[in-house]
Design a protein around this motif. Sequence first.
Motif: not given
Length: 573
Positions: A67-78, A84-94
Motif C-alpha cells: 500500500e505504501r507503493s500504491a499511495g505513491f503510485l497514485a501521487l505520481g499519476l496525479a 486525482p487517482a483512486l486508491v482502494v485498500v483493505t482495513s488495518g495496517t493497509a
Amino acid sequence: MPERVVVVNPHQKSPASDFSIALLNEFVLLGLRDLVLCPGARSQALALAAAELERAGGIRLHVRTDERSAGFLALGLALETGRPALVVVTSGTAVANLHPAVLEAHHAGVPMILLTADRPTELRGIRSNQTTVQPGIFGVATRLCLDVPAPVGEPDETGIAAALARQTTDAATGVFTAAPGPVQVNLAFREPLSAALPAGLPPVAPVASVAPVASTGGPTMLLAPGPRTIVVAGDGAGTEAEELAHVGGWPLLAEVSSGARFGPNLVVHYRELLGAVDLGGEVERVIVFGHPTLSREIPALIERHGVETIVIAPTGLEWYNPGHAVRAFTRSIGADASCAAAARTPAGRQWLGRWVMTSRALTDAAADEGRVPIDRRGITRAELAVLRAPLTRALLVDAVWRASWPHDRLVLGASRLIREADKRVPGKKITVLANRGLAGIDGTIATALGVALASQAEPEPRSVGVTRVLMGDLTFLHDVGSLLLAPGEPRPRLQVIVGVDGGGSIFDGLEVARTAPAEAMERVLYTPRNVDLRALAAAYGWDYEAAATRADLERALTAAPTGPVILEVPLVR
Ligand SMILES: Cc1ncc(C[n+]2csc(CCOP(=O)(O)OP(=O)(O)O)c2C)c(N)n1
Ligand SMILES: [Mg+2]
C-alpha cells in the motif's frame, strides 16, 4: 493441480457490491481514469467492481501489493494528469501504509481519493480481526474524511454512492477551497462482502472531465515598478513565474523542479549571486512562486531586514513564509503597464543584465575548467581520457539534463543529485517533477512509475518519450518494493537512474560531519549499504545497465528504453 471449483450463487445479493459499482461508476463518469488497488477481503467488492470497470474500458487499473507503493503510485499519476487517482485498500495496517504518500500529497497539494474498507460499527472496538480506528487516521492531512456506514440494500443507496463520488472529487480537486489534496472515504462493509456482478455491464465513459482548480478572473494584485526586484520560482511554480519575470524585466531564480527554469531572464547560479554584496545585497523586493526548498540563500534573503516579499500561490492551505517575514500573500498577480516600460530603461536593463551576465560568466568559467586542452598530438588521447574518466555528480546531472526533451519526463529524488542539478543545469523547457512537499526519500520509484504510466497511457499518450528518475542509492533502496509490477500491466519506458555512493553522502556536507566522531558519523548518518542492484533488477524482472564512464552513460541515455530499466551509476562518495 486440482481444478478449482467455483460455486457462484447468482441469486446472492450484496449491498457492498451494488454500492461499490455505483460509486466507481460515478467516479468514471466524473472523468477519473486511474485506480490503484491492493488486495484484501474487506475491500473485495470495490476490487471486483474495479476489475469489471477495467474490463468495460472505464478505468486504468494498477494492482500493487504494498500500500505504501500504491499511495505513491497514485501521487505520481496525479502529478502527471492533474486528476486525482483512486486508491482502494483493505482495513488495518493497509490503510496506515498510505500515510507517507498522503502527507506528501497534503503538503504538495496533490489530489488523491482513498477508499479504505472497514468493519461495520458493530465490529469496531471489540478486538475484531484487522480492525483499528480508521476514520481520521490521517489527521489534518485530508481535505475531507467521511466514515460511510455499511450499505444494507436500501433502494436509495446507489444514489448516495454517486453523490459521495461527486462530493469527494470536489473536495480532492479543491473546487470550493482552492486547496487540492487527499480525501479519505472510509467504507464499512458487511457480509456478504461481494456478490457475482451482473455479466456484461455496459461500458462507461466519462461525461465530465476533472481538472485541477485554476484561479479564474484577473490578477488580484498588481505590481508597480520601483524597487530592485527578483522573481523566485520554487517547486511547482509553473510558467507564470517566467512570464512575470519577463514582463517586469526582473531576474528569474528558478529551482530545477519549478517548471519555470527557462527563458532569457534565468539566473542559474543564483546561490553565488545572492551571496554577492553588489547583487544579492541590493535586492529590495522578492516575488515568490511555488515552494522553494533547495537553498538556504532564498529564505535568508526573505528574512533580511528591509526586503519586501510577496508570495503568490493559486492554490494551497499554507503560505510559504520564512521567518514570518513575508509582507503580502495573493492568489494571483500581474505587473502593471508601467513595469514593461521600466524594464526598458537603462536602470532596468542594467539590473537584469548584471544578474544574467554574471551567472553566464560563472557557467562559462565552470565549462572552461572541464575543457580538455586541444593539442595536435594529445587530442585523441585527452578526449578518450575524458570519456573513460569516472563519473561525477556534475557529469551525471548534466548528461541526464542534456538527454531530456519536452516529450520526456524527469523526476528527481530528494538529496544530493537534485541539489547538484539545481546548482548547474541551464534553462530548458522540460517537465521536471519532484516530491518537495516533504522532501522524503521514500516512494520515489513509485512516484516515477505513476508519472511514466500516466504520461504514456494509450490511446492518446501525453508523452511519447521516456520518463527518467534520478536518485541516490538509499532513496532507491528505500523504495525497492515498488519495482514489483503486476504481470500483464503496461510496462512503461522508465529509466531509474541510481547514483551509487554507498550510503547517504549528503550528510558529509553538513555541519555535523565536522563535529561528530568519524565512526559514529559513518554508522548512524552515512549508513553504508552495499546491495547488488543487478541481482535486484533480475529478481524483479527489470532490465539493468551500468554506466561507469561518460561514454557508457551517453550510450545508456541515448538508447531509448522500451520498458522499465535500472541504470546504475557508481559515484565517488
Ligand atoms: C523518508 C525519509 N527518511 C529520511 C530522510 C532523511 N534523508 C535525507 S537525504 C538522506 C540520504 C539519502 O541518501 P541517497 O539517496 O543515497 O542520496 P545521497 O545523499 O547519497 O546523494 C536521508 C536519509 C528523508 N528525507 N526522508
Ligand atoms: Mg547515496
